[in-house]
Write a protein that holds these residues in place. Structure first.
Motif, PDB file in Angstrom:
ATOM      1  N   MET A  49      64.090  17.141 -54.589  1.00 36.65           N
ATOM      2  CA  MET A  49      63.809  19.172 -55.555  1.00 36.65           C
ATOM      3  C   MET A  49      63.520  19.191 -54.233  1.00 36.65           C
ATOM      4  O   MET A  49      63.752  21.061 -55.461  1.00 36.65           O
ATOM      5  CB  MET A  49      62.111  18.560 -56.040  1.00 36.65           C
ATOM      6  N   THR A  53      65.745  23.231 -55.790  1.00 35.48           N
ATOM      7  CA  THR A  53      65.275  24.576 -55.576  1.00 35.48           C
ATOM      8  C   THR A  53      65.505  25.241 -55.568  1.00 35.48           C
ATOM      9  O   THR A  53      65.649  26.755 -56.157  1.00 35.48           O
ATOM     10  CB  THR A  53      63.528  24.491 -56.477  1.00 35.48           C
ATOM     11  N   VAL A 119      62.557  21.395 -62.379  1.00 33.82           N
ATOM     12  CA  VAL A 119      61.526  22.425 -61.571  1.00 33.82           C
ATOM     13  C   VAL A 119      61.910  23.032 -61.421  1.00 33.82           C
ATOM     14  O   VAL A 119      61.550  24.255 -61.710  1.00 33.82           O
ATOM     15  CB  VAL A 119      61.105  21.615 -60.453  1.00 33.82           C
ATOM     16  N   SER A 137      57.975  23.692 -56.066  1.00 33.93           N
ATOM     17  CA  SER A 137      58.645  22.282 -56.330  1.00 33.93           C
ATOM     18  C   SER A 137      57.679  21.101 -54.883  1.00 33.93           C
ATOM     19  O   SER A 137      58.331  20.375 -55.806  1.00 33.93           O
ATOM     20  CB  SER A 137      59.822  22.297 -55.503  1.00 33.93           C
TER      21      SER A 137
END
Length: 191
Positions: A49, A53, A119, A137
């Motif tokens: 993640m 991001t 996200v 994130s």
């Protein structure tokens, strides 16, 4: 500093990615039968993640916006996430076989985890700068982890309880998930 604190509290508790945004429900329900698998999935999701991001932030600001091709956002983000998961899998296999063994089961599941995509899109829609995007994130991943591990702990306890036959498995899991979502709604007035 206050804005970072608000981003952290908001992402972990108020707008929890699983219990309020309803993203990442598939791994939330599927990988939450044991705490150990929940912790492993949390680690893998956090890693991917944050990296996704960062990469999608730069793709958005250096390619999609300057070339006026914002309509390609979703497809480009999906390609980035899938590529990152494959890259992480290859690197871990070569560099750290024990870590690959620990996360290897969870890495393919992350490719289809809509929480990662959600996200990345939310950081753009909230107009976060790169530092705010990384903080968001990480906090979203922590919120995902808290929800997943606590749900796994409850499910382990439910296995020891005398649950009616018609409620065993998915029905009781969905009831517990609903109660957890209601509990997290109590944080709504914090931010």
């Amino acid at each position: 500093m206050t804005s970072y604190f608000l981003i952290i509290i908001g992402a972990i508790f108020v707008n929890n990615i699983v219990l309020a945004q309803f993203l990442g429900i598939c791994p939330f329900l599927g990988v939450s039968k044991r705490i150990s698998t929940g912790v492993g999935m949390t680690g893998a999701v956090t890693f991917v993640m944050v990296i996704a991001t960062i990469v999608t932030y730069f793709i958005q600001n250096l390619i999609l916006i300057p070339f006026n091709i914002g309509f390609m956002q979703t497809i480009s983000y999906i390609l980035v996430i899938a590529s990152l998961v494959q890259l992480v899998e290859i690197v871990l296999k070569k560099v750290s076989p024990p870590l690959y063994q620990a996360l290897g089961v969870f890495l393919p599941l992350i490719t289809t985890n809509c929480a990662i995509l959600g996200v990345a899109i939310m950081t753009v829609s909230n107009n976060y700068n790169i530092v705010e995007a990384v903080v968001f994130s990480i906090a979203s991943a922590v919120g995902f982890g808290i929800a997943l591990v606590s749900f796994a702990g409850i499910r382990e306890q439910l296995d020891l309880m005398n649950v009616p036959e018609g409620m065993k498995g998915a029905p009781i899991a969905l009831v517990v998930a609903g109660i957890m979502a209601l509990a997290f709604m109590g944080f709504a007035g914090m931010v």
